[in-house]
Design an enzyme around this catalytic site. Sequence first.
Site, PDB file in Angstrom:
ATOM      1  N   ASN A 158     -19.565 -14.091 -19.504  1.00 52.88           N
ATOM      2  CA  ASN A 158     -18.875 -13.395 -18.384  1.00 52.88           C
ATOM      3  C   ASN A 158     -18.367 -14.222 -17.219  1.00 52.88           C
ATOM      4  O   ASN A 158     -17.436 -13.939 -16.361  1.00 52.88           O
ATOM      5  CB  ASN A 158     -19.376 -12.115 -18.003  1.00 52.88           C
ATOM      6  CG  ASN A 158     -21.084 -12.517 -17.648  1.00 52.88           C
ATOM      7  OD1 ASN A 158     -21.393 -13.677 -17.890  1.00 52.88           O
ATOM      8  ND2 ASN A 158     -21.411 -11.858 -16.657  1.00 52.88           N
ATOM      9  N   GLU A 254     -32.186 -15.941 -17.384  1.00 62.98           N
ATOM     10  CA  GLU A 254     -31.551 -15.172 -16.467  1.00 62.98           C
ATOM     11  C   GLU A 254     -30.819 -14.062 -17.603  1.00 62.98           C
ATOM     12  O   GLU A 254     -29.768 -14.376 -18.060  1.00 62.98           O
ATOM     13  CB  GLU A 254     -30.283 -15.821 -15.565  1.00 62.98           C
ATOM     14  CG  GLU A 254     -30.906 -16.773 -14.672  1.00 62.98           C
ATOM     15  CD  GLU A 254     -31.980 -16.222 -13.546  1.00 62.98           C
ATOM     16  OE1 GLU A 254     -32.147 -14.763 -13.316  1.00 62.98           O
ATOM     17  OE2 GLU A 254     -32.745 -17.021 -12.722  1.00 62.98           O
ATOM     18  N   CYS A 288     -23.925  -9.273 -15.042  1.00 64.53           N
ATOM     19  CA  CYS A 288     -25.511  -8.773 -15.112  1.00 64.53           C
ATOM     20  C   CYS A 288     -25.824  -8.100 -13.774  1.00 64.53           C
ATOM     21  O   CYS A 288     -26.867  -6.942 -13.719  1.00 64.53           O
ATOM     22  CB  CYS A 288     -26.329 -10.187 -14.978  1.00 64.53           C
ATOM     23  SG  CYS A 288     -26.057 -11.230 -13.827  1.00 64.53           S
TER      24      CYS A 288
HETATM   25  P1  NAP Z   1     -25.388 -13.531 -25.261  1.00 66.45           P
HETATM   26  O1  NAP Z   1     -24.766 -12.923 -26.601  1.00 66.45           O
HETATM   27  O2  NAP Z   1     -27.001 -13.337 -25.282  1.00 66.45           O
HETATM   28  O3  NAP Z   1     -25.146 -15.144 -25.419  1.00 66.45           O
HETATM   29  C1  NAP Z   1     -25.451 -15.784 -24.361  1.00 66.45           C
HETATM   30  C2  NAP Z   1     -25.492 -17.375 -25.158  1.00 66.45           C
HETATM   31  O4  NAP Z   1     -26.357 -17.522 -25.898  1.00 66.45           O
HETATM   32  C3  NAP Z   1     -24.007 -17.725 -25.605  1.00 66.45           C
HETATM   33  O5  NAP Z   1     -23.651 -19.029 -25.405  1.00 66.45           O
HETATM   34  C4  NAP Z   1     -24.334 -17.401 -27.170  1.00 66.45           C
HETATM   35  O6  NAP Z   1     -23.576 -18.214 -28.125  1.00 66.45           O
HETATM   36  C5  NAP Z   1     -25.790 -17.947 -26.915  1.00 66.45           C
HETATM   37  N1  NAP Z   1     -26.805 -17.572 -28.241  1.00 66.45           N
HETATM   38  C6  NAP Z   1     -26.524 -16.748 -29.045  1.00 66.45           C
HETATM   39  N2  NAP Z   1     -27.459 -16.700 -29.830  1.00 66.45           N
HETATM   40  C7  NAP Z   1     -28.285 -17.604 -29.590  1.00 66.45           C
HETATM   41  C8  NAP Z   1     -29.513 -18.232 -30.521  1.00 66.45           C
HETATM   42  N3  NAP Z   1     -29.928 -17.929 -31.531  1.00 66.45           N
HETATM   43  N4  NAP Z   1     -29.931 -19.457 -29.655  1.00 66.45           N
HETATM   44  C9  NAP Z   1     -29.150 -20.096 -28.587  1.00 66.45           C
HETATM   45  N5  NAP Z   1     -27.963 -19.545 -28.035  1.00 66.45           N
HETATM   46  C10 NAP Z   1     -27.738 -18.221 -28.445  1.00 66.45           C
HETATM   47  O7  NAP Z   1     -24.847 -13.017 -23.945  1.00 66.45           O
HETATM   48  P2  NAP Z   1     -23.303 -12.600 -23.718  1.00 66.45           P
HETATM   49  O8  NAP Z   1     -22.988 -11.525 -24.277  1.00 66.45           O
HETATM   50  O9  NAP Z   1     -22.872 -13.900 -23.628  1.00 66.45           O
HETATM   51  O10 NAP Z   1     -23.825 -12.132 -22.035  1.00 66.45           O
HETATM   52  C11 NAP Z   1     -23.958 -10.918 -21.567  1.00 66.45           C
HETATM   53  C12 NAP Z   1     -25.403 -10.798 -21.287  1.00 66.45           C
HETATM   54  O11 NAP Z   1     -25.883 -11.748 -20.543  1.00 66.45           O
HETATM   55  C13 NAP Z   1     -25.835  -9.712 -20.814  1.00 66.45           C
HETATM   56  O12 NAP Z   1     -27.066  -8.994 -21.148  1.00 66.45           O
HETATM   57  C14 NAP Z   1     -25.914  -9.722 -19.288  1.00 66.45           C
HETATM   58  O13 NAP Z   1     -26.728  -9.121 -18.422  1.00 66.45           O
HETATM   59  C15 NAP Z   1     -26.483 -11.232 -19.336  1.00 66.45           C
HETATM   60  N6  NAP Z   1     -26.207 -11.900 -18.253  1.00 66.45           N
HETATM   61  C16 NAP Z   1     -27.267 -12.249 -17.304  1.00 66.45           C
HETATM   62  C17 NAP Z   1     -26.958 -12.896 -16.130  1.00 66.45           C
HETATM   63  C18 NAP Z   1     -28.270 -13.260 -15.096  1.00 66.45           C
HETATM   64  O14 NAP Z   1     -27.977 -14.224 -14.664  1.00 66.45           O
HETATM   65  N7  NAP Z   1     -29.104 -12.584 -15.152  1.00 66.45           N
HETATM   66  C19 NAP Z   1     -25.825 -13.367 -16.043  1.00 66.45           C
HETATM   67  C20 NAP Z   1     -24.736 -13.233 -16.873  1.00 66.45           C
HETATM   68  C21 NAP Z   1     -25.229 -12.461 -18.011  1.00 66.45           C
HETATM   69  P3  NAP Z   1     -22.364 -17.301 -28.826  1.00 66.45           P
HETATM   70  O15 NAP Z   1     -21.533 -17.042 -27.704  1.00 66.45           O
HETATM   71  O16 NAP Z   1     -21.807 -18.617 -29.582  1.00 66.45           O
HETATM   72  O17 NAP Z   1     -22.928 -16.348 -29.463  1.00 66.45           O
HETATM   73  O1  G3H Z   2     -23.402 -11.805 -14.590  1.00 64.23           O
HETATM   74  C1  G3H Z   2     -23.904 -12.353 -14.019  1.00 64.23           C
HETATM   75  C2  G3H Z   2     -23.796 -12.848 -12.678  1.00 64.23           C
HETATM   76  O2  G3H Z   2     -24.985 -13.881 -12.535  1.00 64.23           O
HETATM   77  C3  G3H Z   2     -23.477 -12.020 -11.724  1.00 64.23           C
HETATM   78  O3  G3H Z   2     -22.790 -12.863 -10.595  1.00 64.23           O
HETATM   79  O4  G3H Z   2     -23.083 -10.894  -9.067  1.00 64.23           O
HETATM   80  O5  G3H Z   2     -21.643 -13.095  -8.492  1.00 64.23           O
HETATM   81  O6  G3H Z   2     -21.006 -11.289 -10.247  1.00 64.23           O
HETATM   82  P1  G3H Z   2     -22.201 -11.989  -9.459  1.00 64.23           P
END
Ligand code: NAP
Ligand code: G3H
Length: 483
Positions: A158, A254, A288
Amino acid sequence: MMQEKTFGNLVNGEWRISRENPPLEVLSPVDGSLVGKLSSMSHTELDEAISAAKAAQKAWAAYPVYRKAQLMYRAADLLEQMAEEISECLVMEIAKDKNSAVSEVKRSADLLRYTADVGKSLHGEAIFGDSFPGGSRDKMSCVTRVPVGTVLAISPFNYPVNLAISKIGPALMGGNTVLLKPATQGAVSALMMVKAMQDAGLPAGVLNTATGLGSVIGDYIVTHKDIQFINFTGSTEVGQHISALTSMTPVIMELGGKDAAIVLEDADLDFAADNIVDGAFSYSGQRCTAVKRILALDTIADELVEKLKARVERLKTGDPREPGVTVTPLVSTKSADFVEGLMRGAIQQGARLVTGGQRTGNLIQPTLLDRVTTEMDVAWVEPFGPVLPIIRVASAGEAVEIANRSEYGLQSSVFTNNLNKAYSIAAQLEVGTVQINNKPERGPDNFPFLGVKSSGMGTQGVRYSIESMTRPKAVTINLTGDE
Ligand code: NAP
Ligand code: G3H
């Protein structure tokens, strides 16, 4: 870097296309067009990238800090010059609206500059032994911060540019080398950013990239013996998987969230409604820190719902290339199916559909659900889409209890004109950050950003990130002479 939309990986200063595996196609969630082809790296190729990072680390750690900072400033300028090109890619690759895409790139350039400033001003300390009982002034600990080594940065879809650079910048300023594994959807934009970093003059091997599906290459890289730190942003599910696989490798995680906006009876409801709608629906709720549930006092709930409805219905939805659009198609059909399922399930269980509810392809109209109860999944699950449940509560105490019953603990908002009450509620909320009279948000990027419970571990934010990816090194000087 690119041959007919085929992107290689930066390994030891060269762009390399996989010799072993066929490319992965990244298709646009906007119109299905090809955004680019990525290398799906083999284990041998991943070893080469990690070896390059390892080999470059000592020289990079010794590189003068002011020169590291100069490279960051140059990279920030180059990134800004590429803002139009990269933001156009973000629009097509992850269906982010154009304004948000441009601000993501500019924010990343600002973050790099600030990281350089902070990195230049971080110093160690000298501690004398005589401040502890029995200690002596002849003993002095000279404490500096040293790099952890090679950092694996794993970023989500994202914020392909910003959530990669917020790991890379602080890791590099701390003297580490980096292997970036970007989300597959988002990797083309991330590689464009990496090109700016390389063009700024980073020495070979200091920054390397690894593309390939996380489900295919993830386990190999997170358990690699030469990775000394993992800085991961993504879903709680993948974060927990990585955590289970890695025992002695330090991590920052995160993860997901279910941020609550608590609206009390004395809040300015117009102000709260503006903030909540912006917080819940920008980039279609795929943040997030999006507002993911409202806990509204019964006494003001009817009025608040009307104000929210009016604002949600004014949101422009559709193609992210159109000016002024907020809600765009979700990143994948899987995501849209998931969000639609949550929404339909809640309605079947008796939630009132205030507005929205329709889906066309992967575009879900911004949806407000009132009278959501704690029996419904939508009260607890992170949708990562434009669906906002409203739970009515009888008291501030009940709001806090429901807020804290969540497995997540990223942020919470409290809307009230009574600062004493706000502060008391903030003290009870089990989250990393409480926003008083504001939507949840990560920035400004010099603030600490962290989640507790299933929302993560460790702290980001420029200075905190540098500190997390360095460790203290103590040299104790023991004076022995009589002079
Ligand atoms: P995701 O599916 O968990 O993927 C995140 C990253 O992990 C991608 O680069 C993905 O690669 C990689 N990945 C997948 N399986 C893995 C494994 N087994 N080992 C190592 N890496 C692996 O998350 P997303 O869909 O990209 O993002 C959405 C989620 O992220 C939401 O839950 C959101 O809340 C959370 N998020 C949290 C924050 C925060 O700061 N708290 C910020 C942004 C997003 P691929 O794309 O190749 O699968
Ligand atoms: O998606 C998770 C990001 O850490 C959120 O950042 O609050 O600046 O949109 P933001």
